[in-house]
Design a protein around this motif. Structure first.
Motif, PDB file in Angstrom:
ATOM      1  N   UNK A  66       6.251 -89.641   4.473  1.00 51.91           N
ATOM      2  CA  UNK A  66       6.698 -89.682   3.084  1.00 51.91           C
ATOM      3  C   UNK A  66       5.496 -89.546   2.166  1.00 51.91           C
ATOM      4  N   UNK A  67       5.791 -89.267   0.907  1.00 51.69           N
ATOM      5  CA  UNK A  67       4.705 -89.148  -0.071  1.00 51.69           C
ATOM      6  C   UNK A  67       3.923 -90.452  -0.182  1.00 51.69           C
ATOM      7  N   UNK A  68       4.624 -91.586  -0.152  1.00 53.40           N
ATOM      8  CA  UNK A  68       3.936 -92.879  -0.253  1.00 53.40           C
ATOM      9  C   UNK A  68       3.058 -93.143   0.966  1.00 53.40           C
ATOM     10  N   UNK A  89      -3.702 -82.842  15.057  1.00 53.00           N
ATOM     11  CA  UNK A  89      -3.890 -83.462  13.734  1.00 53.00           C
ATOM     12  C   UNK A  89      -3.948 -82.436  12.609  1.00 53.00           C
ATOM     13  N   UNK A  90      -4.268 -81.169  12.928  1.00 45.91           N
ATOM     14  CA  UNK A  90      -4.212 -80.107  11.915  1.00 45.91           C
ATOM     15  C   UNK A  90      -2.877 -79.362  11.984  1.00 45.91           C
ATOM     16  N   UNK A  91      -1.976 -79.804  12.868  1.00 41.15           N
ATOM     17  CA  UNK A  91      -0.637 -79.207  13.000  1.00 41.15           C
ATOM     18  C   UNK A  91       0.416 -80.275  12.741  1.00 41.15           C
ATOM     19  N   UNK A  96       2.330 -82.105   3.330  1.00 37.30           N
ATOM     20  CA  UNK A  96       1.355 -82.673   2.395  1.00 37.30           C
ATOM     21  C   UNK A  96       0.094 -81.815   2.315  1.00 37.30           C
ATOM     22  N   UNK A  97      -0.014 -80.926   1.333  1.00 34.31           N
ATOM     23  CA  UNK A  97      -1.258 -80.183   1.129  1.00 34.31           C
ATOM     24  C   UNK A  97      -2.462 -81.105   0.935  1.00 34.31           C
ATOM     25  N   UNK A  98      -2.234 -82.287   0.357  1.00 28.43           N
ATOM     26  CA  UNK A  98      -3.340 -83.227   0.130  1.00 28.43           C
ATOM     27  C   UNK A  98      -3.914 -83.727   1.453  1.00 28.43           C
ATOM     28  N   UNK A  99      -3.046 -83.959   2.442  1.00 28.25           N
ATOM     29  CA  UNK A  99      -3.532 -84.365   3.767  1.00 28.25           C
ATOM     30  C   UNK A  99      -4.355 -83.247   4.394  1.00 28.25           C
ATOM     31  N   UNK A 100      -3.861 -82.003   4.331  1.00 29.04           N
ATOM     32  CA  UNK A 100      -4.582 -80.879   4.924  1.00 29.04           C
ATOM     33  C   UNK A 100      -5.926 -80.684   4.238  1.00 29.04           C
ATOM     34  N   UNK A 101      -5.987 -80.950   2.940  1.00 34.66           N
ATOM     35  CA  UNK A 101      -7.257 -80.879   2.228  1.00 34.66           C
ATOM     36  C   UNK A 101      -8.202 -81.965   2.724  1.00 34.66           C
TER      37      UNK A 101
END
Length: 208
Positions: A66-68, A89-91, A96-101
């Motif tokens: 979730x976003x939270x 972990x990269x898949x 969440x683009x923020x997580x990938x960043x």
């Protein structure tokens, strides 16, 4: 390093990366060195619970928090918690683009499972780095991940067939270590892989 270092290991998702034997191997070799909690419940990603841990390790594949939950994870790392990504972990967390960043890249594709050489010393890796300084180039049977990301953010520690597969980066005050190896029980049992993960966790905790 040691049992005072509390490590949270996230597992779950696609069954090819989430089998009882995989969980057993990970819990045994990581739990032998650290105070380990392993869970497939992403509800643990909340500010109160994450405050307990020194390092968060992600071995999930194709799960959607979730976003939270993502906000809690990123805030914890931003404030100095260590983060280690293993294989999928990269898949994962692709919603969440923020997580990938934060982790620094996204899985694109991989060759069929095969044996290949992991180059920690002979392919332009940073030498010496505490994570790899005692680990020579080694062979592994695994999936060779291709990861797309801003390579300028990466401190590349190892390559395979020219592709960066192990790298570090910073996320504000948090140390990020990503190791793209670890598809199955054969790869997870590789002694050099296990030593890299232990060293990566130790480094991300600020202890190496």
């Amino acid at each position: 390093m040691g049992k005072d270092t509390k490590v949270l290991l996230l597992v779950g998702g696609s069954e090819y990366h989430d089998q009882p034997r995989h969980r057993q191997i990970l819990s045994e070799f990581i739990g032998a060195k650290f105070d380990l909690t392993m869970t497939d419940d992403l509800g643990i990603l909340n500010p109160d619970t994450l405050g307990i841990y020194n390092v968060i390790v992600n071995y999930t594949t194709f799960v959607n928090p979730t976003e939270k939950q993502v906000e809690a994870l990123l805030d914890a790392v931003r404030k100095g918690k260590g983060f280690v990504g293993i294989h999928g972990a990269t898949a994962t967390f692709w919603n969440s683009p923020a997580y990938l960043d934060m982790i620094g890249g996204k899985f694109i594709t991989h060759d069929p499972n095969k044996e290949f050489l992991v180059q920690t010393r002979t392919a332009g890796a940073v030498i010496p780095h505490p994570i790899t300084k005692d680990i020579d180039d080694f062979m592994i049977q695994d999936e060779l991940y291709i990861i797309e990301g801003d390579i300028n953010q990466w401190e590349i520690l190892a390559r395979a067939e020219g592709h960066p597969i192990i790298f570090n980066k910073m996320f504000v005050n948090g140390r990020i270590h990503n190791n793209a190896l670890g598809h199955d029980d054969k790869a997870l049992s590789n002694p050099s892989f296990q030593k890299l993960i232990i060293n990566g966790i130790t480094w991300s905790a600020g202890l190496l």
